[in-house]
Design a protein around this motif. Structure first.
Motif, PDB file in Angstrom:
ATOM      1  N   LEU A 132     -35.901  27.647 -13.482  1.00 18.33           N
ATOM      2  CA  LEU A 132     -36.699  26.330 -13.385  1.00 18.33           C
ATOM      3  C   LEU A 132     -38.103  26.339 -12.656  1.00 18.33           C
ATOM      4  O   LEU A 132     -38.909  25.541 -13.118  1.00 18.33           O
ATOM      5  N   SER A 133     -38.380  27.328 -11.662  1.00 17.09           N
ATOM      6  CA  SER A 133     -39.335  27.609 -11.338  1.00 17.09           C
ATOM      7  C   SER A 133     -40.484  27.994 -12.230  1.00 17.09           C
ATOM      8  O   SER A 133     -41.674  27.579 -12.117  1.00 17.09           O
ATOM      9  N   ALA A 134     -40.223  28.866 -13.173  1.00 17.67           N
ATOM     10  CA  ALA A 134     -40.696  29.581 -14.021  1.00 17.67           C
ATOM     11  C   ALA A 134     -41.278  28.447 -15.162  1.00 17.67           C
ATOM     12  O   ALA A 134     -42.356  28.374 -15.730  1.00 17.67           O
ATOM     13  N   VAL A 135     -40.192  27.535 -15.456  1.00 19.72           N
ATOM     14  CA  VAL A 135     -40.482  26.594 -16.568  1.00 19.72           C
ATOM     15  C   VAL A 135     -41.526  25.476 -16.072  1.00 19.72           C
ATOM     16  O   VAL A 135     -42.081  24.925 -16.703  1.00 19.72           O
ATOM     17  N   LEU A 136     -40.981  24.887 -14.977  1.00 20.82           N
ATOM     18  CA  LEU A 136     -41.187  23.399 -14.172  1.00 20.82           C
ATOM     19  C   LEU A 136     -42.237  23.739 -13.063  1.00 20.82           C
ATOM     20  O   LEU A 136     -42.487  22.619 -12.665  1.00 20.82           O
ATOM     21  N   GLY A 137     -42.276  24.581 -12.480  1.00 23.21           N
ATOM     22  CA  GLY A 137     -42.793  24.796 -11.203  1.00 23.21           C
ATOM     23  C   GLY A 137     -41.859  25.106 -10.363  1.00 23.21           C
ATOM     24  O   GLY A 137     -40.559  24.680 -10.174  1.00 23.21           O
ATOM     25  N   HIS A 138     -42.455  25.473  -8.950  1.00 21.54           N
ATOM     26  CA  HIS A 138     -41.476  25.705  -7.789  1.00 21.54           C
ATOM     27  C   HIS A 138     -40.718  24.552  -7.199  1.00 21.54           C
ATOM     28  O   HIS A 138     -39.709  24.679  -6.555  1.00 21.54           O
ATOM     29  N   LEU A 139     -41.406  23.645  -7.071  1.00 21.51           N
ATOM     30  CA  LEU A 139     -40.839  22.330  -6.509  1.00 21.51           C
ATOM     31  C   LEU A 139     -39.645  21.793  -7.243  1.00 21.51           C
ATOM     32  O   LEU A 139     -38.527  21.722  -6.717  1.00 21.51           O
ATOM     33  N   VAL A 140     -40.120  21.716  -8.531  1.00 24.38           N
ATOM     34  CA  VAL A 140     -38.687  21.191  -9.434  1.00 24.38           C
ATOM     35  C   VAL A 140     -37.457  22.293  -9.118  1.00 24.38           C
ATOM     36  O   VAL A 140     -36.405  22.045  -9.220  1.00 24.38           O
ATOM     37  N   GLY A 141     -37.872  23.623  -9.176  1.00 24.77           N
ATOM     38  CA  GLY A 141     -37.069  24.629  -9.189  1.00 24.77           C
ATOM     39  C   GLY A 141     -36.327  24.547  -8.002  1.00 24.77           C
ATOM     40  O   GLY A 141     -34.952  24.937  -8.092  1.00 24.77           O
TER      41      GLY A 141
END
Length: 169
Positions: A132-141
């Protein structure tokens, strides 16, 4: 020995052949149940490990920064650790047959299963963070990984403990 004598002996000696046979049947059932539970957990560990083995060979893996590679390596090692721990009771059971002390084996196997499930839970949390960090960014991940950690901890550990405390199971 007649039927009456055998029944009298069984009533005064709880360690008779019949009670031992009954205990062994119960232990065999428990052991079979435990090995059946592993049939549920092992495919998850195998599938996760298989996907993680392929990741370093995918295009773009070299673009990961140091921290992301660290998360990947931790995920991979936890996944492999869970695979080893979850498969250990089946291998050990095969190598130790016939079991001399079934109760001790079940205790050891249970510990390995719990440690394997813990390693798998951590691997799933880190895999969630990585993807999810790769797809939506570190905060969401990071938020999703924390959510998965709470969810797995709740469903796998807290719910059964609550049931036990309340006497439900």
């Amino acid at each position: 020995m007649g039927e009456h004598e055998r029944l009298e002996r069984n009533a005064t000696m709880p360690w008779t052949d019949e009670s031992m046979r009954s205990n062994r049947q119960t232990e065999d059932g428990d052991l079979a149940e435990m090995l059946g539970e592993l049939r549920i957990l092992l495919p998850t560990a195998q599938l996760l490990s298989a996907f993680l083995i392929a990741v370093p060979f995918a295009p773009g893996f070299n673009d990961l920064v140091g921290a992301e590679k660290g998360v990947f390596l931790a995920t991979f090692l936890l996944s492999i650790t869970s695979l080893v721990l979850l498969s250990a009771p089946a291998v050990q059971h095969r190598l130790l047959r016939p079991l001399a002390n079934r109760a001790s084996f079940k205790t050891l196997a249970t510990r390995q299963i719990v440690l394997g499930a813990s390693a798998m839970a951590l691997a799933l949390v880190l895999a969630t963070q990585l993807v999810l960090s790769a797809v939506l960014g570190h905060l969401v991940g990071n938020i999703a990984a924390a959510g998965i950690a709470l969810f797995a901890g709740g469903v796998w550990w807290m719910v059964p403990q609550g049931w036990r405390r309340r006497g439900i199971l």
